[in-house]
Every structure is written in C-alpha cells, then in structure tokens.
Design a protein around this motif. Structure first.
Motif, PDB file in Angstrom:
ATOM      1  N   GLU A 180       0.765  -1.250   0.029  1.00 35.02           N
ATOM      2  CA  GLU A 180      -0.141  -0.018   0.016  1.00 35.02           C
ATOM      3  C   GLU A 180       0.920   1.215   0.089  1.00 35.02           C
ATOM      4  OE1 GLU A 180      -3.396   0.474  -0.395  1.00 35.02           O
ATOM      5  OE2 GLU A 180      -3.549  -1.741  -0.740  1.00 35.02           O
ATOM      6  N   SER A 181       1.884   1.261   0.721  1.00 37.25           N
ATOM      7  CA  SER A 181       2.841   2.515   0.755  1.00 37.25           C
ATOM      8  C   SER A 181       3.445   2.616  -0.502  1.00 37.25           C
ATOM      9  CB  SER A 181       3.854   2.128   2.121  1.00 37.25           C
ATOM     10  OG  SER A 181       3.359   2.029   3.180  1.00 37.25           O
ATOM     11  N   LEU A 182       3.798   1.692  -1.165  1.00 38.65           N
ATOM     12  CA  LEU A 182       4.684   1.682  -2.665  1.00 38.65           C
ATOM     13  C   LEU A 182       3.790   2.498  -3.613  1.00 38.65           C
ATOM     14  CD1 LEU A 182       6.756  -1.429  -2.550  1.00 38.65           C
ATOM     15  CD2 LEU A 182       7.737   0.957  -2.417  1.00 38.65           C
ATOM     16  N   PHE A 183       2.259   1.647  -3.413  1.00 35.55           N
ATOM     17  CA  PHE A 183       1.384   2.164  -4.239  1.00 35.55           C
ATOM     18  C   PHE A 183       1.133   3.792  -3.974  1.00 35.55           C
ATOM     19  CE2 PHE A 183      -3.027   3.448  -4.997  1.00 35.55           C
ATOM     20  CZ  PHE A 183      -3.172   3.396  -6.332  1.00 35.55           C
ATOM     21  N   ARG A 184       1.252   4.270  -2.773  1.00 35.34           N
ATOM     22  CA  ARG A 184       0.978   5.549  -2.588  1.00 35.34           C
ATOM     23  C   ARG A 184       1.971   6.501  -2.868  1.00 35.34           C
ATOM     24  NH1 ARG A 184      -2.009   8.417   2.268  1.00 35.34           N
ATOM     25  NH2 ARG A 184      -3.156   6.294   2.685  1.00 35.34           N
ATOM     26  N   CYS A 185       2.874   6.113  -2.893  1.00 34.42           N
ATOM     27  CA  CYS A 185       4.060   7.112  -3.534  1.00 34.42           C
ATOM     28  C   CYS A 185       4.454   6.728  -5.262  1.00 34.42           C
ATOM     29  CB  CYS A 185       5.364   7.134  -2.612  1.00 34.42           C
ATOM     30  SG  CYS A 185       6.305   5.413  -2.546  1.00 34.42           S
ATOM     31  N   GLY A 186       3.775   5.580  -5.655  1.00 29.33           N
ATOM     32  CA  GLY A 186       4.115   5.281  -7.027  1.00 29.33           C
ATOM     33  C   GLY A 186       5.301   4.704  -7.553  1.00 29.33           C
ATOM     34  N   LEU A 187       5.801   4.172  -6.633  1.00 30.33           N
ATOM     35  CA  LEU A 187       7.078   3.282  -6.725  1.00 30.33           C
ATOM     36  C   LEU A 187       6.926   1.869  -6.967  1.00 30.33           C
ATOM     37  CD1 LEU A 187       9.446   4.921  -4.283  1.00 30.33           C
ATOM     38  CD2 LEU A 187       9.499   5.243  -6.564  1.00 30.33           C
ATOM     39  N   HIS A 188       7.624   1.320  -8.092  1.00 30.54           N
ATOM     40  CA  HIS A 188       7.602  -0.221  -8.305  1.00 30.54           C
ATOM     41  C   HIS A 188       8.436  -1.138  -7.076  1.00 30.54           C
ATOM     42  CE1 HIS A 188       7.681  -4.136 -10.372  1.00 30.54           C
ATOM     43  NE2 HIS A 188       7.053  -3.561 -11.172  1.00 30.54           N
ATOM     44  N   ARG A 251      -7.740   3.042  -9.886  1.00 30.92           N
ATOM     45  CA  ARG A 251      -8.387   4.299 -10.155  1.00 30.92           C
ATOM     46  C   ARG A 251      -7.936   4.981 -11.365  1.00 30.92           C
ATOM     47  NH1 ARG A 251      -5.871   6.758  -4.712  1.00 30.92           N
ATOM     48  NH2 ARG A 251      -3.651   7.071  -5.514  1.00 30.92           N
ATOM     49  N   CYS A 252      -6.637   4.720 -11.771  1.00 31.75           N
ATOM     50  CA  CYS A 252      -6.237   5.204 -13.108  1.00 31.75           C
ATOM     51  C   CYS A 252      -6.461   4.742 -14.157  1.00 31.75           C
ATOM     52  CB  CYS A 252      -4.510   5.028 -12.925  1.00 31.75           C
ATOM     53  SG  CYS A 252      -4.063   3.384 -13.322  1.00 31.75           S
ATOM     54  N   GLY A 265       4.012 -12.751  -2.586  1.00 32.72           N
ATOM     55  CA  GLY A 265       2.962 -12.287  -3.448  1.00 32.72           C
ATOM     56  C   GLY A 265       2.838 -10.677  -3.154  1.00 32.72           C
ATOM     57  N   THR A 266       3.075  -9.791  -4.448  1.00 35.02           N
ATOM     58  CA  THR A 266       2.923  -8.576  -4.165  1.00 35.02           C
ATOM     59  C   THR A 266       2.016  -7.870  -5.116  1.00 35.02           C
ATOM     60  OG1 THR A 266       5.397  -8.651  -3.714  1.00 35.02           O
ATOM     61  CG2 THR A 266       4.721  -6.556  -4.697  1.00 35.02           C
ATOM     62  N   TYR A 267       1.279  -7.114  -4.721  1.00 31.53           N
ATOM     63  CA  TYR A 267       0.217  -6.304  -5.555  1.00 31.53           C
ATOM     64  C   TYR A 267       0.604  -4.929  -5.918  1.00 31.53           C
ATOM     65  CZ  TYR A 267      -2.307 -10.029  -3.297  1.00 31.53           C
ATOM     66  OH  TYR A 267      -2.657 -11.483  -3.134  1.00 31.53           O
ATOM     67  N   TYR A 268       0.506  -4.527  -7.224  1.00 26.25           N
ATOM     68  CA  TYR A 268       1.014  -3.163  -7.749  1.00 26.25           C
ATOM     69  C   TYR A 268      -0.050  -2.846  -8.768  1.00 26.25           C
ATOM     70  CZ  TYR A 268       3.569  -4.453 -11.669  1.00 26.25           C
ATOM     71  OH  TYR A 268       4.041  -4.988 -12.949  1.00 26.25           O
ATOM     72  N   CYS A 269      -0.018  -1.475  -9.244  1.00 26.12           N
ATOM     73  CA  CYS A 269      -0.401  -1.041 -10.406  1.00 26.12           C
ATOM     74  C   CYS A 269       0.598  -0.590 -11.519  1.00 26.12           C
ATOM     75  CB  CYS A 269      -1.329   0.261  -9.957  1.00 26.12           C
ATOM     76  SG  CYS A 269      -2.174   1.019 -11.564  1.00 26.12           S
ATOM     77  N   PRO A 270       0.449  -1.233 -12.640  1.00 26.15           N
ATOM     78  CA  PRO A 270       1.496  -0.935 -13.566  1.00 26.15           C
ATOM     79  C   PRO A 270       1.350   0.685 -14.104  1.00 26.15           C
ATOM     80  CG  PRO A 270       0.230  -2.813 -14.489  1.00 26.15           C
ATOM     81  CD  PRO A 270      -0.557  -2.417 -13.113  1.00 26.15           C
ATOM     82  N   GLY A 271       0.128   0.999 -14.046  1.00 24.31           N
ATOM     83  CA  GLY A 271      -0.059   2.386 -14.563  1.00 24.31           C
ATOM     84  C   GLY A 271       0.485   3.366 -13.486  1.00 24.31           C
ATOM     85  N   CYS A 272       0.147   3.150 -12.293  1.00 21.84           N
ATOM     86  CA  CYS A 272       0.969   4.141 -11.295  1.00 21.84           C
ATOM     87  C   CYS A 272       1.986   3.903 -10.846  1.00 21.84           C
ATOM     88  CB  CYS A 272      -0.199   4.154  -9.908  1.00 21.84           C
ATOM     89  SG  CYS A 272      -1.826   4.591 -10.450  1.00 21.84           S
TER      90      CYS A 272
END
Ligand SMILES: [Zn+2]
Length: 276
Positions: A180-188, A251-252, A265-272
């Motif tokens: 959640e933290s990595l998503f919040r700052c947009g880092l892979h 949301r993007c 297991g790691t969740y992320y958004c390729p857009g953000c």
C-alpha cells in the motif's frame, strides 16, 4: 498477519484495560506457544507481576511489568483479547493461553495456526531469545525522515519490497502496508534504492507514515483473523488500494497485478507504479 498498525491498535486498546493489574497463575493450553522460559517457570515467574505500561517495537507487543517484561508476537493468526471478569473462556479451538488477572478479568491468547509466541524476560540480556536485540528501529516511533534517508544510503543495492519487509532494516512493516505504501508514492516494488531520487526517497517515507497512520485510524486490517483488544474487526481492509485486488481496476484505469517479489505475493498497479 498483524503488522505495526494492528499491534498498535491492540496496544492502545489494552492499555487502559490492563495497566495496574496483577497476573494470577496462567493457564497454558499449548506449551509451545510459550517460547521462553519453559512453561512451568514462565507460569511461576508471571504470577504476581503487575502491568506497569504497554509498549510496542515493530510487530512485538510489550508488557512492561514491575519486574521484567512480557512479550508477544502474534505472527500469522494470533489474537490477544481482553476478557472482562466472569466472561466465559472461548474454547473455540484456537485457545493457546489464558492469562488471568487477580481481579478475575484476563487475556485470551488465541492462535489458529500456532505460530504466535510469548516470552517472559527478567533481564535485558534475555531479549535475545525473541531476537529483539537484532530488530531494526520502529518505523513509526523511532525513525524520522532524515534518519530514513540515512538508513537507505546504507542499502542502495536493495530492492524496495524485500528491504522494507526486512525487520532488521526497519521494524513493523509487512506485506500489506509495504504494498500500500509503494502504491501511494508510485514506486515499483522491484526498484532498487539506488534508482530513487532524493525526492522519491522522501515521498516513500511520507507514504509509509501516512499508510500506517491511516491503518491505525481505521482500526487495522482484518483480512483474516486479526481482532483488536476487544475482539472487534478492523476496517482498513475496506480502504486497501492494491493489496488483494489483483484483476480489479485501479483508479487510473489500469488493472492491478499480483507478482512475486523475493518470494512474496506482491500487488501493484503498472499504471501508477511503472513497468519495472
Ligand atoms: Zn493505477
């Protein structure tokens, strides 16, 4: 698995309920839950001790006693719930330990998977048995922004996800709050520290703090077994942006992915958060 916010919510909830109370003889249903000292000695040493204050270091919950220290790690499915006087002991198949107080109330320690542990220390040197001597600084209480940047400079080659999970680097973060933290700052999650600008490092620190604060404010995340000091579920799972949401839209507009990073297991958004 309870992480820093869940343990902090339990600490805050228990604090007003148990401070000043004196332990009566504990009832140990699953001996291996008592990691140190051996169960008979644990029971003898805990009986008659008074709770002075509650603390936390990373994911460890600490009871400071009038003599010594009682330490819990909830691991995967551990629960520590306060039972008021005359409340029936829930024999629900998860009961590992019951720590009654002299006034008839007590602490129920339930743990489905049996990985949770409790230790009782009389001397500081005994903390080695829980690995507390090797634990990094608590990310919420003991690390400010500049200290975080200094810590990162010693680990330039590390990838973000495994580094933030490493309890020797900083203590308290687990799979949910790192993603959640990595998503919040947009880092892979696979990015290396060396690839980050100073601005990105500062954004990462602030994202971690904000995510933890939000987690605490919403009473923690109950994806599975976590309950607070009174046995209630947290609500942060309703606010998760990526964790456990693979295949669902961000949301993007992009689709959230689940990958493995350092075996987790790691969740992320390729857009953000970019491709790699
Ligand atoms: Zn996105």
């Amino acid at each position: 698995m309870p992480e820093l916010p869940e343990v902090e919510v339990i600490r805050r909830g228990l604090r007003s309920l148990v401070r000043g109370k004196v332990f009566a003889a504990p009832r140990i249903f699953t001996p291996k839950t008592v990691a140190y000292p051996e169960p008979e000695l644990f029971a003898r040493r805990l009986t008659g001790r008074r709770v002075e204050e509650l603390g936390r270091q990373g994911k460890f919950l600490l009871f400071f006693l009038d003599r010594g220290e009682l330490v819990f790690h909830l691991r995967m499915t551990g629960r520590l719930v306060y039972l008021p006087e005359k409340a029936p002991l829930p024999h629900d198949g998860t009961l590992r330990l019951f720590l009654p107080f002299a006034d008839g109330s007590g602490l129920f320690f339930g743990d489905l998977r049996k990985f949770g542990r409790v230790w009782l220390f009389q001397q500081k040197e005994e903390r080695v048995h829980a690995g507390l001597h090797r634990l990094g600084p608590d990310i919420y209480e003991q690390v400010d922004e500049d200290q975080f940047l200094a810590l990162l400079r010693r680990r330039e080659r590390s990838r973000l996800k495994p580094l933030l999970l490493d309890q020797h680097f900083v203590a308290g973060l687990g799979n949910i709050y790192v993603d959640e933290s990595l998503f919040r700052c947009g880092l892979h999650p696979r990015k290396r520290v060396a690839e980050l600008s100073e601005e990105e490092r500062r954004k990462l620190y602030r994202a971690i703090r904000e995510t933890l604060e939000e987690g605490i404010r919403w009473g923690g995340t109950s994806t599975r077994d976590y309950r607070d000091a009174r046995g209630d579920r947290g609500r942060f799972q309703e606010r998760l942006q990526v964790y456990g949401r693979q295949g669902r839209p961000c949301r993007c507009g992009c689709t959230i992915r689940r990958i493995r990073v350092a075996g987790r297991g790691t969740y992320y958004c390729p857009g953000c958060q970019g491709k790699e």
